[in-house]
Design an enzyme around this catalytic site. Sequence first.
Site, PDB file in Angstrom:
ATOM      1  N   PHE A   1       0.837  -1.199   0.000  1.00 57.86           N
ATOM      2  CA  PHE A   1       0.000   0.000   0.000  1.00 57.86           C
ATOM      3  C   PHE A   1       0.876   1.254   0.000  1.00 57.86           C
ATOM      4  O   PHE A   1       1.792   1.386   0.799  1.00 57.86           O
ATOM      5  CB  PHE A   1      -0.909  -0.007   1.234  1.00 57.86           C
ATOM      6  CG  PHE A   1      -1.748   1.234   1.347  1.00 57.86           C
ATOM      7  CD1 PHE A   1      -2.710   1.528   0.387  1.00 57.86           C
ATOM      8  CD2 PHE A   1      -1.559   2.130   2.384  1.00 57.86           C
ATOM      9  CE1 PHE A   1      -3.473   2.683   0.468  1.00 57.86           C
ATOM     10  CE2 PHE A   1      -2.322   3.285   2.476  1.00 57.86           C
ATOM     11  CZ  PHE A   1      -3.278   3.569   1.516  1.00 57.86           C
ATOM     12  N   GLN A   2       0.572   2.151  -0.908  1.00 57.43           N
ATOM     13  CA  GLN A   2       1.310   3.412  -1.077  1.00 57.43           C
ATOM     14  C   GLN A   2       2.796   3.174  -1.317  1.00 57.43           C
ATOM     15  O   GLN A   2       3.645   3.949  -0.888  1.00 57.43           O
ATOM     16  CB  GLN A   2       1.080   4.365   0.106  1.00 57.43           C
ATOM     17  CG  GLN A   2      -0.370   4.847   0.168  1.00 57.43           C
ATOM     18  CD  GLN A   2      -0.580   6.054   1.056  1.00 57.43           C
ATOM     19  OE1 GLN A   2       0.104   6.237   2.053  1.00 57.43           O
ATOM     20  NE2 GLN A   2      -1.555   6.884   0.694  1.00 57.43           N
TER      21      GLN A   2
END
Lengths: 170, 590
Positions: B118-119
Amino acid sequence: MTQNETIETHTVAVLVDNEAGVLGRVIGLFSGRGYNIESLTVSEVDHHECLSRINIVTTGTPMVIEQIKAQLGRLVPVHKVRDLTSEGPSVQRELALVKVVSTGDRRVESLRIADIFRARVVDSTNESFVFEIVGKTGKLDAFIRLMEPLGLTDVSRTGVAAIARGADSL
Amino acid sequence: MSPMKQHRMSGAEIVLKALVDQGVEVVFGYPGGAVLPLYDELFKQNHIRHVLTRHEQAAVHAAEGYARSTGKVGVVLVTSGPGATNAVTGLLDALLDSVPLVCLSGQVPTQLIGTDAFQEADTTGITRPCTKHNYLVKDVENLAGVIHEAFHVARTGRPGPVVVDLPKNVQVAEGAYIQAHEVKHKSYRPPVKGDAAAIERAVEMIAAAKKPVFYCGGGVVNSGPEACAKLTELVRVTGYPITLTLQGLGAYPGSDKQFLGMLGMHGTYEANLAMHGCDVMVAIGARFDDRVTGNVKGFAPGAKIIHVDVDAASINKNVRVDLPIVGDAGSVIDDMLAVWKGKGLSPDAEALGQWWRQIETWRARKCLAYAASDTVIKPQFAIERLYAATKDRDTYITTEVGQHQMWAAQHYRFEAPYHWMTSGGLGTMGYGFPSAVGVQVAHPDSLVVDISGDASFMMNMQELATVVQYGLAVKIFILNNGFMGMVRQWQELLHGSRYSQSVNEAQPDIVKLAAAFGMTGLRVDKPADLDATIARMIETPGPVLVDVHVDPAENCFPMIPSGAAHDNMLLGELVGGHGPKVTAAGKGLV
């Protein structure tokens, strides 16, 4: 302001810190600025100092070649940039592994040519050879060309390793 | 020193300590998951101020404005993934305009790198061509050294942005701190002193010149106010004309009679013709950008060119020069002055007199003249009145990109360096407002004006919240013509006035917009009311948004059209009408 527009081929040796991403910086510089890479080799050359040497064969006008060297020189992990083509004579060598799949006369002919070129057989089956050949780029080109009608199937080349002749070091 | 005896601290603490030791006072940024340990450390200390922008791009531009108005390194803090990718435009902007920045970005923990976490973004990969250098710190023991090195690389040589990517687990791991002086880089050695023999030859060429011109740029400004003072001294002892690039404005006093104005695509007639006709060109800290040279084939055909630059790669890149000198502008100018004085040199007075008489005939064309109006505000007039109202104050000007930017460069005069912030190399619309945020943070008591356009303003207008939150008294002076003016100008020149997507429809009510953010908004559309509005803008405390309705049809001249050389300028109609037509080849150029 006359500009010499002839295209020259130069071999440039670059000494760099052997750190993650350093090859990406060099390759990205060439692709991002539209310079040519004819050949590129890279390997660690000083384990203690963690230094790698990159040999690049490139083409361009004299102004572009100068620009390439200046751009390489300003990359932060670059220690040295040497133009082996313009700074005196150099030795240039390349290694190729060449696979030829054939039988009968073509097989015999491939072996005969390998002998002329001083290529070594490093693998053999009843229907194939793998030749190892070392030399200048032109010699490898010629050998590969001659193998084409004789059952050439695979070529693996290392690219050019180069070093200045004489006592001077990078 | 055994590592056991050293004081151990967390990666986040190491970062903050290194920033303090580097003299950092303010960080521009935006928090997120991958930088929470750093933000927690920021929360716990009182040495460094954090300015929260409303977009990471704006954080980078703010840091640029801070850096360019102080000569210090600007610092940015963003999170991983979208935080880092949003920063990319600002980083490239800083790279092209040689602005020293250190951008700290969060990264997913090292064990998650490469898993499409994530990210997660390959930040060092993405920013490699957008930075002077970048680092991914995988071991907390290297962290302090890398931060110190990043500042050194950012501020020395040709300055530029440096990214330090910080995985979250490195921010919480414990490691040792080292001081800046303990860091010695293995290969990075930026040049400072120029070659003495080359400098001596250069000075001899300068003294022997009959039609000389100094062509100087942002490299002199980056070298510092002292370098600018030395340049001014050199130009005055020679009595030679000088022109400056867009980034160089302020390196030499703008109202001095030896100053020919800016050169290049929208430069003055006299500056461009002096460049075209000179016999010796002294280029210092300027990079022969395509906006400066026009068609290089027709560039300064009779000139011997001396080029001083700290970046060897900027020399002989676009134009072949006769005498290259690699070195810091200030150092080389200093040495040039010493040689000039040491040899007791003086210019060829007769030739110089003749050259100046020629230049005065070009100057007499008054190429920046425009048709005045008492019914509609001419954008050039708006800049002139702004200049008149602000020139005796400590004023900093930033701009966005487009016609308003060129009018500002032409009609506002900069007497000193560090007072002019504009996006030249990358041409980033939306640069000026966040840049002004950074300038105002650095100079809280000075007047900071963002000369803006209605299209550019919309690109980073979320920063209205930032100026209101921090009470930053930035004045946003929008030259509103209802168009992307420069796009429209090119469409008129090259594409039969077909205004493809260059009309700004559905514009917000600027005064109401200001009110919505809790700040003052002003509107003016009559020339007679302009001075009073500017006065109100200056006198009103806090941030002010000014909507200046200007002549929507006005275009920016002079102009060297694409593919043409310096002696082939388009002039405004008042100044003798139009020049060359754009060639078919020029139509394909930018």
